[in-house]
Write a protein that holds these residues in place. Structure first.
Motif, PDB file in Angstrom:
ATOM      1  N   VAL A 236      -5.455 -77.461 -63.042  1.00  0.00           N
ATOM      2  CA  VAL A 236      -5.586 -78.532 -62.342  1.00  0.00           C
ATOM      3  C   VAL A 236      -4.491 -78.604 -61.153  1.00  0.00           C
ATOM      4  O   VAL A 236      -3.434 -78.712 -61.397  1.00  0.00           O
ATOM      5  CB  VAL A 236      -5.875 -79.663 -63.094  1.00  0.00           C
ATOM      6  N   CYS A 237      -5.022 -78.662 -59.978  1.00  0.00           N
ATOM      7  CA  CYS A 237      -4.214 -78.617 -58.705  1.00  0.00           C
ATOM      8  C   CYS A 237      -4.391 -79.878 -58.117  1.00  0.00           C
ATOM      9  O   CYS A 237      -5.479 -80.630 -58.311  1.00  0.00           O
ATOM     10  CB  CYS A 237      -4.240 -77.584 -57.772  1.00  0.00           C
ATOM     11  N   TYR A 238      -3.495 -80.520 -57.361  1.00  0.00           N
ATOM     12  CA  TYR A 238      -3.721 -81.739 -56.550  1.00  0.00           C
ATOM     13  C   TYR A 238      -3.385 -81.651 -55.398  1.00  0.00           C
ATOM     14  O   TYR A 238      -2.327 -80.940 -54.677  1.00  0.00           O
ATOM     15  CB  TYR A 238      -2.700 -82.861 -57.152  1.00  0.00           C
ATOM     16  N   ALA A 239      -4.481 -82.078 -54.521  1.00  0.00           N
ATOM     17  CA  ALA A 239      -4.552 -81.928 -53.031  1.00  0.00           C
ATOM     18  C   ALA A 239      -4.506 -83.088 -52.344  1.00  0.00           C
ATOM     19  O   ALA A 239      -5.066 -84.163 -52.894  1.00  0.00           O
ATOM     20  CB  ALA A 239      -5.809 -81.134 -52.661  1.00  0.00           C
ATOM     21  N   ARG A 240      -3.813 -83.269 -51.288  1.00  0.00           N
ATOM     22  CA  ARG A 240      -3.803 -84.455 -50.546  1.00  0.00           C
ATOM     23  C   ARG A 240      -4.790 -84.635 -49.541  1.00  0.00           C
ATOM     24  O   ARG A 240      -4.971 -83.634 -48.791  1.00  0.00           O
ATOM     25  CB  ARG A 240      -2.119 -84.586 -49.891  1.00  0.00           C
TER      26      ARG A 240
ATOM     27  N   ALA B 199      -7.647 -84.366 -57.805  1.00  0.00           N
ATOM     28  CA  ALA B 199      -7.542 -83.270 -58.489  1.00  0.00           C
ATOM     29  C   ALA B 199      -8.578 -82.225 -58.078  1.00  0.00           C
ATOM     30  O   ALA B 199      -9.836 -82.521 -57.856  1.00  0.00           O
ATOM     31  CB  ALA B 199      -7.667 -83.753 -60.098  1.00  0.00           C
ATOM     32  N   GLU B 200      -8.264 -80.853 -58.323  1.00  0.00           N
ATOM     33  CA  GLU B 200      -9.153 -80.026 -58.025  1.00  0.00           C
ATOM     34  C   GLU B 200      -8.840 -78.748 -59.016  1.00  0.00           C
ATOM     35  O   GLU B 200      -7.729 -78.255 -59.194  1.00  0.00           O
ATOM     36  CB  GLU B 200      -8.769 -79.470 -56.562  1.00  0.00           C
ATOM     37  N   PRO B 201      -9.704 -78.441 -59.705  1.00  0.00           N
ATOM     38  CA  PRO B 201      -9.962 -77.122 -60.874  1.00  0.00           C
ATOM     39  C   PRO B 201      -9.666 -75.923 -59.832  1.00  0.00           C
ATOM     40  O   PRO B 201     -10.510 -75.643 -58.778  1.00  0.00           O
ATOM     41  CB  PRO B 201     -11.068 -77.243 -61.541  1.00  0.00           C
ATOM     42  N   CYS B 202      -8.722 -75.171 -60.322  1.00  0.00           N
ATOM     43  CA  CYS B 202      -8.352 -73.912 -59.605  1.00  0.00           C
ATOM     44  C   CYS B 202      -8.311 -72.643 -60.162  1.00  0.00           C
ATOM     45  O   CYS B 202      -7.612 -72.814 -61.607  1.00  0.00           O
ATOM     46  CB  CYS B 202      -6.979 -74.183 -58.795  1.00  0.00           C
ATOM     47  N   PHE B 203      -8.890 -71.749 -59.788  1.00  0.00           N
ATOM     48  CA  PHE B 203      -8.409 -70.150 -60.194  1.00  0.00           C
ATOM     49  C   PHE B 203      -7.142 -69.905 -59.821  1.00  0.00           C
ATOM     50  O   PHE B 203      -6.707 -70.029 -58.579  1.00  0.00           O
ATOM     51  CB  PHE B 203      -9.456 -69.425 -59.946  1.00  0.00           C
ATOM     52  N   VAL B 204      -6.362 -69.269 -60.529  1.00  0.00           N
ATOM     53  CA  VAL B 204      -5.056 -68.802 -60.178  1.00  0.00           C
ATOM     54  C   VAL B 204      -5.006 -67.198 -59.957  1.00  0.00           C
ATOM     55  O   VAL B 204      -5.713 -66.602 -60.976  1.00  0.00           O
ATOM     56  CB  VAL B 204      -3.646 -69.018 -60.882  1.00  0.00           C
ATOM     57  N   ARG B 205      -4.705 -66.911 -58.853  1.00  0.00           N
ATOM     58  CA  ARG B 205      -4.693 -65.430 -58.621  1.00  0.00           C
ATOM     59  C   ARG B 205      -3.082 -64.832 -58.392  1.00  0.00           C
ATOM     60  O   ARG B 205      -2.271 -65.430 -57.735  1.00  0.00           O
ATOM     61  CB  ARG B 205      -5.484 -64.942 -57.342  1.00  0.00           C
ATOM     62  N   VAL B 206      -2.900 -63.545 -58.855  1.00  0.00           N
ATOM     63  CA  VAL B 206      -1.533 -62.767 -58.194  1.00  0.00           C
ATOM     64  C   VAL B 206      -1.859 -61.492 -57.986  1.00  0.00           C
ATOM     65  O   VAL B 206      -3.108 -60.655 -58.143  1.00  0.00           O
ATOM     66  CB  VAL B 206      -0.994 -62.975 -59.694  1.00  0.00           C
ATOM     67  N   LYS B 207      -0.877 -61.167 -57.338  1.00  0.00           N
ATOM     68  CA  LYS B 207      -0.915 -59.715 -56.751  1.00  0.00           C
ATOM     69  C   LYS B 207       0.664 -59.208 -56.682  1.00  0.00           C
ATOM     70  O   LYS B 207       1.690 -59.855 -56.422  1.00  0.00           O
ATOM     71  CB  LYS B 207      -1.199 -59.696 -55.266  1.00  0.00           C
ATOM     72  N   ASP B 208       0.886 -58.019 -57.400  1.00  0.00           N
ATOM     73  CA  ASP B 208       2.112 -57.388 -57.226  1.00  0.00           C
ATOM     74  C   ASP B 208       2.373 -56.730 -55.845  1.00  0.00           C
ATOM     75  O   ASP B 208       1.337 -56.061 -55.276  1.00  0.00           O
ATOM     76  CB  ASP B 208       2.024 -56.260 -58.164  1.00  0.00           C
ATOM     77  N   LEU B 209       3.531 -56.900 -55.496  1.00  0.00           N
ATOM     78  CA  LEU B 209       3.794 -56.401 -54.036  1.00  0.00           C
ATOM     79  C   LEU B 209       4.789 -55.267 -54.037  1.00  0.00           C
ATOM     80  O   LEU B 209       4.647 -54.499 -52.740  1.00  0.00           O
ATOM     81  CB  LEU B 209       4.377 -57.747 -53.252  1.00  0.00           C
ATOM     82  N   VAL B 210       5.148 -54.796 -55.246  1.00  0.00           N
ATOM     83  CA  VAL B 210       5.904 -53.691 -55.082  1.00  0.00           C
ATOM     84  C   VAL B 210       5.206 -52.486 -54.659  1.00  0.00           C
ATOM     85  O   VAL B 210       4.218 -51.997 -55.242  1.00  0.00           O
ATOM     86  CB  VAL B 210       6.701 -53.540 -56.510  1.00  0.00           C
TER      87      VAL B 210
END
Length: 185
Positions: A139-143, A155-166
């Motif tokens: 749960v993220c919070y947006a203004r 309140a906003e339900p969110c998916f979290v995404r990652v990326k390796d930059l190396v």
């Protein structure tokens, strides 16, 4: 159509981008954070038109699960492209500029949160190599600005995404013959 041009925000840019994308307070706040070294506000143009913006959050994440699982990982936040200029490479150019800066500064990973109902943004991030972080929805919070002009937090339900930059570096060659040379067996 010209290619998107992306760079870090300057004070003189704020008025035109706030007019094009709305939320003057957001741009002023993120520019102030940039001035303090807490992040970087990137702006994109198509020709002379303000086209989009994204903020690179360099502080610890506000959301506890992200802070816990991704300590000190920079976050891409608030990617926005003008509705009439979408699907022209602006979002990709903005994310690319953020990733380039992070690699230059020695970061190995970046993360972002995307609302569970924002399918277009999720598709863009997948195409750019972002993958699920493996710890569920956060749960993220947006203004937001209400019709009466007051600021509210949603309140906003969110998916979290990652990326390796190396960057992947190939293993050093151990044989002495030139590339493409062949020797009889």
């Amino acid at each position: 159509m010209p290619e998107p041009y992306v760079r870090s925000a300057r004070f003189a840019d704020l008025k035109s981008f706030a007019a094009a994308l709305g939320d003057r307070e957001f741009f002023e706040d993120r520019f102030e954070r940039q001035r303090k070294g807490l992040g970087e506000l990137f702006l994109a143009w198509l020709g002379l038109q303000p086209a989009g913006a994204v903020y690179l959050w360099l502080e610890e994440a506000e959301e506890r699960p992200i802070r816990w699982h991704l300590p000190r990982v920079p976050l891409i936040t608030h990617l926005e492209v003008r509705r009439d200029l979408r699907n022209l490479g602006v979002g990709q150019a903005l994310v690319g500029a953020v990733e380039h800066l992070l690699v230059e500064r020695g970061h190995e990973r970046v993360a972002l949160a995307v609302r569970t109902d924002n399918h277009d943004a999720a598709r863009l991030y997948r195409r750019l190599g972002y993958r699920d972080w493996g710890h569920g929805v956060v749960v993220c919070y947006a203004r937001a600005i209400s019709p009466d002009g007051s600021v509210v937090t949603e309140a906003e339900p969110c998916f979290v995404r990652v990326k390796d930059l190396v960057p992947v570096t190939p293993a050093p060659r151990t044989e002495a013959r030139p590339i493409g040379a062949s020797y009889p067996s």
